[in-house]
Design a protein around this motif. Sequence first.
Motif, short mmCIF file in Angstrom:
data_model
loop_
_atom_site.label_atom_id
_atom_site.label_comp_id
_atom_site.label_asym_id
_atom_site.label_seq_id
_atom_site.Cartn_x
_atom_site.Cartn_y
_atom_site.Cartn_z
N LYS A 1 38.31 48.51 -27.10
CA LYS A 1 37.26 49.25 -27.80
C LYS A 1 36.29 49.78 -26.75
O LYS A 1 35.22 49.21 -26.52
CB LYS A 1 36.55 48.33 -28.80
CG LYS A 1 35.78 49.09 -29.86
CD LYS A 1 35.32 48.17 -30.98
CE LYS A 1 34.63 49.02 -32.05
NZ LYS A 1 34.12 48.18 -33.17
N PRO A 2 36.65 50.90 -26.10
CA PRO A 2 35.93 51.34 -24.90
C PRO A 2 34.51 51.85 -25.12
O PRO A 2 33.76 51.98 -24.15
CB PRO A 2 36.82 52.45 -24.35
CG PRO A 2 37.64 52.91 -25.50
CD PRO A 2 37.84 51.73 -26.37
N ASN A 3 34.13 52.14 -26.35
CA ASN A 3 32.78 52.68 -26.59
C ASN A 3 31.82 51.65 -27.17
O ASN A 3 30.74 52.03 -27.64
CB ASN A 3 32.87 53.89 -27.52
CG ASN A 3 33.59 55.05 -26.89
OD1 ASN A 3 33.44 55.31 -25.69
ND2 ASN A 3 34.40 55.75 -27.67
N GLU A 4 32.20 50.39 -27.15
CA GLU A 4 31.33 49.36 -27.72
C GLU A 4 30.29 48.91 -26.69
O GLU A 4 30.61 48.25 -25.71
CB GLU A 4 32.18 48.16 -28.18
CG GLU A 4 31.37 46.97 -28.69
CD GLU A 4 30.36 47.37 -29.74
OE1 GLU A 4 29.15 47.18 -29.48
OE2 GLU A 4 30.76 47.88 -30.82
N VAL B 1 27.85 49.89 -15.50
CA VAL B 1 28.27 49.55 -16.86
C VAL B 1 27.06 49.24 -17.73
O VAL B 1 27.05 49.57 -18.93
CB VAL B 1 29.29 48.39 -16.84
CG1 VAL B 1 28.63 47.05 -16.55
CG2 VAL B 1 30.04 48.32 -18.16
N LEU B 2 26.02 48.65 -17.15
CA LEU B 2 24.82 48.35 -17.92
C LEU B 2 24.07 49.62 -18.28
O LEU B 2 23.51 49.74 -19.39
CB LEU B 2 23.91 47.39 -17.14
CG LEU B 2 24.43 45.95 -17.05
CD1 LEU B 2 23.66 45.16 -15.99
CD2 LEU B 2 24.36 45.25 -18.41
N LYS B 3 24.06 50.60 -17.40
CA LYS B 3 23.42 51.88 -17.71
C LYS B 3 24.18 52.60 -18.82
O LYS B 3 23.58 53.25 -19.69
CB LYS B 3 23.32 52.75 -16.46
CG LYS B 3 22.25 52.29 -15.49
CD LYS B 3 22.18 53.18 -14.25
CE LYS B 3 21.05 52.77 -13.34
NZ LYS B 3 20.99 53.60 -12.10
N ARG B 4 25.52 52.48 -18.80
CA ARG B 4 26.31 53.07 -19.89
C ARG B 4 25.98 52.40 -21.22
O ARG B 4 25.87 53.06 -22.25
CB ARG B 4 27.80 52.89 -19.60
CG ARG B 4 28.40 53.91 -18.64
CD ARG B 4 29.88 53.61 -18.41
NE ARG B 4 30.63 53.58 -19.66
CZ ARG B 4 31.69 52.80 -19.88
NH1 ARG B 4 32.10 51.96 -18.93
NH2 ARG B 4 32.33 52.86 -21.02
N ALA B 5 25.82 51.09 -21.17
CA ALA B 5 25.48 50.35 -22.39
C ALA B 5 24.14 50.81 -22.94
O ALA B 5 23.98 51.01 -24.16
CB ALA B 5 25.45 48.85 -22.10
N ILE B 6 23.16 50.98 -22.05
CA ILE B 6 21.82 51.38 -22.48
C ILE B 6 21.81 52.79 -23.06
O ILE B 6 21.08 53.08 -24.01
CB ILE B 6 20.83 51.24 -21.31
CG1 ILE B 6 20.61 49.76 -20.99
CG2 ILE B 6 19.51 51.94 -21.60
CD1 ILE B 6 19.91 49.48 -19.68
#
Length: 475
Positions: A362-365, A391-396
């Motif tokens: 689930k790549p967009n979670e 990866v944390l910036k993508r999450a934010i």
Amino acid sequence: MLRKNSVLARKSARTYGHFIKRTVAMACSAAIVLPMVVTPANAQRGRLPLIRDAETESLLKDYAKPIFKVAGISNSEPEIILVNDKSFNAFVPDSRRMFINIGVLMEAETPGEVIGVIAHETGHIAGRHLVRLRSAAANAQIVSVIGMILGAGAAAAGAAAGSSQAASGGAAAALGAGSVGKRSLLSYQRGEEAAADRAALRYLNATGQSARGMLKTFERMSEQQMFTRKFADPYAQSHPMAQERYNGLLNEAQKSKYFDQPDDYVLQYRHDLVRAKLFAYTSHPSATLRAYPRSDKSPAAQYARAIAAMKSRGKGAVKEIDALIRTQPNNPYYYELKGQALLEGGDPKGAIAPFRKALSIKPNEPQFMVWLGYALVGANNPSYLPEAEKVLKRAIQRDPNSGVAYSQLAIAHGRQGERAEADLATAKGLMVSGEFQSAKRYAARAQKSLKRGSPAWLQADDIVAYKPPNLPNRR
């Protein structure tokens, strides 16, 4: 307007003003709610105890999506937010957010029961009930204030003439005016609740779903009200009594050709897993094993026992989760659980692989991204930090309200010697958690080392200049 009137009028106005504030802030948060719901202590301080869970949120979104579409609000879907409260309650404070207690999912045996709750709350949003209720609250306040002025005037005149009877009569009128205004507002609210119920029926019919689950909810609520409704004043309730709601919906619901339509079996399967998960996370492991004994071989029971094992920090927890993964190797939430077990067991490096696997499925979670970033930072290997930051910036970007993501990003920046960026990330995380003064201090410190006028400097400047809104008192 009231300055020249008696102390009694001023006191009554303050009392009713508090009622109006509470009504607009809390009661007009339209809800399917039991009449004696217990509000958590920290919610009374202005903060609801919110929780995040990707699996539960995904299920609720799938429940809500067709309802939002037929209600005409799919272009601006409200965010569904989970509240860590086991009571059966859901409410909408505005058109952008829908709060659902985990108790709704834990008590509901079928998806239809939860979908009925979502349909009802959607009826409030689509019907713009919250906007109109605030207007009704203001009108009720005007009616009451006029009554209080007249009553207070009569009391003052009676006192001046030496008539204690006239004075007391005027005082009673002033106090009674608040009651009239309150009852008028509550009557309006009950009407809006009934309208949301009818709207929910339309949405369920339009999406080819049965209203049985919604009716079952009212049956359950009616049983719990069986004793109290004997003594309840029906005109002093913000919601119609549950039995009235059930009776008012039954005939109309039975007319639908979808009334006997069973719940989707895939949704039922997912629903059972989520119920087991929530129970296991919010209960002692021994209670979970009693509710889901080893003799129960269902996927939901295996899931609950795996979570109980993780919470017990036993050596066999990972083995139990691996056995769960073998039953469904493409379930991302099982890998998430394994990563969490390893992370909380003191093996952040070992947690990286299962979190990567969950994210590959689930790549967009964003919550999987946060978990992976957490593990990368926790592994304490400098070579992992650039990936953790990325990866944390993508999450934010996908979920700007994750305080954990900001805190881990701050650590990643700090370990790479990026002090100003670490302070700014910390400030953003504090803003998310509502700790505005601390956020301002970190943002001000970050500004000193950031290039003036740069995007990062401007973000810090926005935090420094931020003024929290004046929220109504909540008691």
